[in-house]
Design an enzyme around this catalytic site. Structure first.
Site, PDB file in Angstrom:
ATOM      1  N   ASP A 107       0.796  -1.229   0.000  1.00 39.66           N
ATOM      2  CA  ASP A 107       0.000   0.000   0.000  1.00 39.66           C
ATOM      3  C   ASP A 107       0.828   1.278   0.000  1.00 39.66           C
ATOM      4  O   ASP A 107       0.307   2.359   0.272  1.00 39.66           O
ATOM      5  CB  ASP A 107      -0.955   0.003   1.203  1.00 39.66           C
ATOM      6  CG  ASP A 107      -0.210  -0.003   2.531  1.00 39.66           C
ATOM      7  OD1 ASP A 107       1.003  -0.290   2.520  1.00 39.66           O
ATOM      8  OD2 ASP A 107      -0.838   0.265   3.569  1.00 39.66           O
ATOM      9  N   GLU A 108       2.101   1.191  -0.321  1.00 39.51           N
ATOM     10  CA  GLU A 108       2.952   2.377  -0.405  1.00 39.51           C
ATOM     11  C   GLU A 108       3.898   2.240  -1.586  1.00 39.51           C
ATOM     12  O   GLU A 108       4.276   1.131  -1.968  1.00 39.51           O
ATOM     13  CB  GLU A 108       3.769   2.573   0.875  1.00 39.51           C
ATOM     14  CG  GLU A 108       2.938   2.840   2.116  1.00 39.51           C
ATOM     15  CD  GLU A 108       3.817   3.026   3.353  1.00 39.51           C
ATOM     16  OE1 GLU A 108       4.069   4.188   3.721  1.00 39.51           O
ATOM     17  OE2 GLU A 108       4.252   2.023   3.913  1.00 39.51           O
TER      18      GLU A 108
END
Length: 377
Positions: free
Chosen positions: A78-79
């Site tokens: 998620d990054e």
């Protein structure tokens, strides 16, 4: 309403993997147990993880990023880091404005909010993305970084887990600024190479490059080795060493978004002779249990007890970023449920380690007193 993703809400056990902003207001924290979270917030809505859906949206978000630069490096699911140094002029020349454009586009096209850190190195960009949530842009520039970064708690710095934070606090180091003011020699004495690395980070000296897809594809293997403080002579000792190495390799595979299609094991005896074996897996994996079981089978073919072992290595080979790349059909599907359960377990362990440091949890057979793990790519 307060919502959290957790291990197994139906069975009411496991830990919190993620939570939304209303849940945070009740004090719900990542990596705490479900019963602790429910005690703080009785109306907390619990949802199971959906790994395939996360992976799909991760891919979609990174595709949007790739419209602005070819240097996009995922960090977990998620990054991502983006290097827009050489493409920024194509989009107006203002990094903060580009960050706002990204936030607006992701929200419009995918319905997701993102927070963006804009900075001159990867560590501060990561810190900036965590600075304001859930939908904000934070600029940490060469002019203002000391005012923003140094007052923050030392645990806000990348790779400062709970164990490192507690160690530093014993010596009065509670903020990133205090860490920056320490002598490099003292930190190296306390923490080894990690101490030197953290000192550089705290002083804004991170020089790591953002790796684009082509550079990431050049990684052919992920491996760790361990030289033991005393030679191993029993099968239990060998199992402990292999478990520690396999866990470390699997964790790095998941962190970097890789699956391995094969495993290689090496050993060095007390005469400094080196032997190795490798095998192809029936299905690609990034799970410790599968890497560990395969590595143990290879060691049995290599080693005759009680010949002393000085060094062991476990290496994940034939890397891919897709779990389907080597997938073979299982007519009975007997292992699907077990594999899903193991995936959830190791994902939960990753969450704990990100929150509290790599030493907070380990498999029961592991012992970190054996020696020092060395990473290889």
């Amino acid at each position: 309403m307060p919502v959290a993703v957790c291990g197994d809400p139906a069975e009411r056990h496991g830990i919190i993997l993620a939570k939304n902003e209303p849940a945070k207001e009740y004090g719900v924290k990542t990596a705490e147990t479900i019963w602790q979270a429910k005690k703080k917030c009785p109306d907390l809505v619990l949802l199971p993880p959906h790994h395939d859906l996360y992976a799909e949206y991760s891919r979609k978000v990174n595709l949007i990023y790739s419209d602005y630069t070819d240097l996009v490096e995922p960090f977990g699911i998620d990054e991502s880091w983006l290097d827009v140094t050489h493409s920024l002029h194509l989009f107006g020349g203002n990094a903060e404005a580009l960050a706002d454009t990204l936030r607006s586009r992701v929200k419009r096209e995918l319905g997701l909010t993102i927070s963006v850190g804009v900075s001159f190195n990867k560590v501060f960009a990561k810190l900036g993305s965590d600075y304001k949530k859930p939908d904000a842009t934070t600029v940490i520039s060469p002019e203002n970084w000391r005012e923003i970064v140094w007052p923050l708690p030392v645990g806000a710095l990348l790779y400062v887990g709970r164990a490192a934070q507690e160690l530093l606090e014993k010596y009065g180091v509670r903020t990133i600024g205090e860490l920056a003011g320490c002598s490099e020699e003292m930190l190296e004495t306390l923490m080894g190479k990690l101490g030197v690395q953290l000192h550089r980070y705290a002083n804004g000296l991170d020089s790591a490059s953002v790796l684009g897809e082509q550079e990431r594809d050049s990684v052919k293997s992920v491996g760790n080795s361990m030289t033991f403080r005393k030679d191993l002579t029993t099968w239990d000792e060998v199992c402990t060493g292999i478990a520690l190495l396999s866990d470390s390799v699997a964790m790095r595979l998941r962190r970097q978004g890789f699956y391995c299609g094969g495993v290689q094991v090496g050993l060095k005896n007390n005469r400094f002779e080196h032997f190795s074996r490798q095998t192809v897996l029936p299905n690609p994996t990034h799970l410790m249990r599968e890497i560990n079981d395969t590595a143990l089978k290879l060691v049995r073919r290599l080693w005759k007890a009680p010949e002393p072992i000085r060094l062991l290595s476990v290496t994940a080979i034939h890397l891919t970023q897709s779990a389907q790349a080597y997938q073979q059909l299982d007519f009975f599907g007997a292992s699907d449920a077990q594999q899903e359960k193991q995936e959830k377990l190791e994902t939960a362990m990753d969450a704990l380690r990100r929150k509290y440091g790599s030493g907070v949890i380990a498999y029961g057979t592991q012992s970190r007193s054996l020696g020092n793990v060395r990473e290889r790519e």
